[in-house]
Motif scaffolding. Structure first.
Motif, PDB file in Angstrom:
ATOM      1  N   UNK A   1       0.833  -1.201   0.000  1.00 58.16           N
ATOM      2  CA  UNK A   1       0.000   0.000   0.000  1.00 58.16           C
ATOM      3  C   UNK A   1       0.869   1.252   0.000  1.00 58.16           C
ATOM      4  N   UNK A   2       2.000   1.191   0.667  1.00 57.38           N
ATOM      5  CA  UNK A   2       2.839   2.373   0.823  1.00 57.38           C
ATOM      6  C   UNK A   2       4.004   2.411  -0.157  1.00 57.38           C
ATOM      7  N   UNK A   3       3.952   1.623  -1.186  1.00 53.40           N
ATOM      8  CA  UNK A   3       5.025   1.602  -2.175  1.00 53.40           C
ATOM      9  C   UNK A   3       5.112   2.964  -2.871  1.00 53.40           C
ATOM     10  N   UNK A   4       6.299   3.497  -2.942  1.00 49.47           N
ATOM     11  CA  UNK A   4       6.491   4.810  -3.546  1.00 49.47           C
ATOM     12  C   UNK A   4       6.346   4.705  -5.060  1.00 49.47           C
ATOM     13  N   UNK A   5       5.891   5.781  -5.677  1.00 53.66           N
ATOM     14  CA  UNK A   5       5.681   5.874  -7.111  1.00 53.66           C
ATOM     15  C   UNK A   5       4.639   4.884  -7.615  1.00 53.66           C
ATOM     16  N   UNK A   6       3.643   4.599  -6.802  1.00 57.49           N
ATOM     17  CA  UNK A   6       2.543   3.724  -7.243  1.00 57.49           C
ATOM     18  C   UNK A   6       1.532   4.535  -8.008  1.00 57.49           C
ATOM     19  N   UNK A   7       1.110   4.029  -9.136  1.00 60.40           N
ATOM     20  CA  UNK A   7       0.080   4.702  -9.924  1.00 60.40           C
ATOM     21  C   UNK A   7      -1.263   4.011  -9.804  1.00 60.40           C
ATOM     22  N   UNK A   8      -1.316   2.890  -9.148  1.00 59.80           N
ATOM     23  CA  UNK A   8      -2.550   2.137  -9.011  1.00 59.80           C
ATOM     24  C   UNK A   8      -3.276   2.597  -7.751  1.00 59.80           C
ATOM     25  N   UNK A   9      -4.265   3.458  -7.918  1.00 57.39           N
ATOM     26  CA  UNK A   9      -4.984   4.013  -6.778  1.00 57.39           C
ATOM     27  C   UNK A   9      -5.935   3.016  -6.156  1.00 57.39           C
ATOM     28  N   UNK A  10      -6.136   1.859  -6.779  1.00 58.02           N
ATOM     29  CA  UNK A  10      -7.083   0.891  -6.254  1.00 58.02           C
ATOM     30  C   UNK A  10      -6.444  -0.113  -5.302  1.00 58.02           C
ATOM     31  N   UNK A  11      -5.204   0.060  -4.968  1.00 59.11           N
ATOM     32  CA  UNK A  11      -4.554  -0.907  -4.077  1.00 59.11           C
ATOM     33  C   UNK A  11      -5.151  -0.842  -2.672  1.00 59.11           C
ATOM     34  N   UNK A  12      -5.563   0.321  -2.212  1.00 57.04           N
ATOM     35  CA  UNK A  12      -6.163   0.432  -0.880  1.00 57.04           C
ATOM     36  C   UNK A  12      -7.542  -0.228  -0.849  1.00 57.04           C
ATOM     37  N   UNK A  13      -8.442   0.057  -1.809  1.00 58.08           N
ATOM     38  CA  UNK A  13      -9.702  -0.693  -1.810  1.00 58.08           C
ATOM     39  C   UNK A  13      -9.485  -2.198  -1.985  1.00 58.08           C
ATOM     40  N   UNK A  14      -8.467  -2.590  -2.738  1.00 60.99           N
ATOM     41  CA  UNK A  14      -8.155  -4.014  -2.880  1.00 60.99           C
ATOM     42  C   UNK A  14      -7.781  -4.619  -1.535  1.00 60.99           C
ATOM     43  N   UNK A  15      -6.985  -3.915  -0.773  1.00 62.67           N
ATOM     44  CA  UNK A  15      -6.586  -4.413   0.538  1.00 62.67           C
ATOM     45  C   UNK A  15      -7.793  -4.500   1.469  1.00 62.67           C
ATOM     46  N   UNK A  16      -8.664  -3.499   1.414  1.00 57.61           N
ATOM     47  CA  UNK A  16      -9.879  -3.523   2.231  1.00 57.61           C
ATOM     48  C   UNK A  16     -10.753  -4.715   1.837  1.00 57.61           C
TER      49      UNK A  16
END
Length: 106
Positions: free
Chosen positions: A27-42
């Motif tokens: 979730x905290x990976x720098x330079x991530x362009x995938x904004x859906x990683x947080x909803x994916x984790x949830x």
């Protein structure tokens, strides 16, 4: 029963994911362009909680998350948010360059 089923489907559409994919992303990976990683984790946490209480319902959620409509919607959202993220990065770079050249005079 119908409103609760519609709620489950709406939740799946909003938070759907392929389960192994969530655990491979930070979730905290720098330079991530995938904004859906947080909803994916949830979604993964919801799935794990539901699966602990009722494996049958957990399997239903996992199967529903893999339906073509959910997968196509999720891929569309990933593609579009990636484009927006790239445009936002480019805009920030232009603003930074403008600040340095015009305002600070570098």
């Amino acid at each position: 029963m119908l409103p609760s089923r519609a709620l489950v489907i709406a939740l799946i559409l909003l938070l759907s994911t392929t389960l192994p994919e969530v655990h491979s992303k930070s979730i905290f990976e720098k330079d991530r362009r995938d904004w859906l990683v947080i909803p994916d984790a949830i979604a993964a946490y919801i799935y794990e909680a539901v699966n602990k209480m009722s494996p049958k319902v957990g399997q239903f959620l996992a199967d529903a998350a893999q339906t073509p409509a959910v997968v196509v919607t999720r891929n569309f959202l990933i593609r579009e948010t990636t484009k927006l993220s790239i445009l936002a990065e480019q805009l920030m770079e232009k603003i930074k360059n403008l600040w340095y050249t015009k305002v600070l005079g570098y």
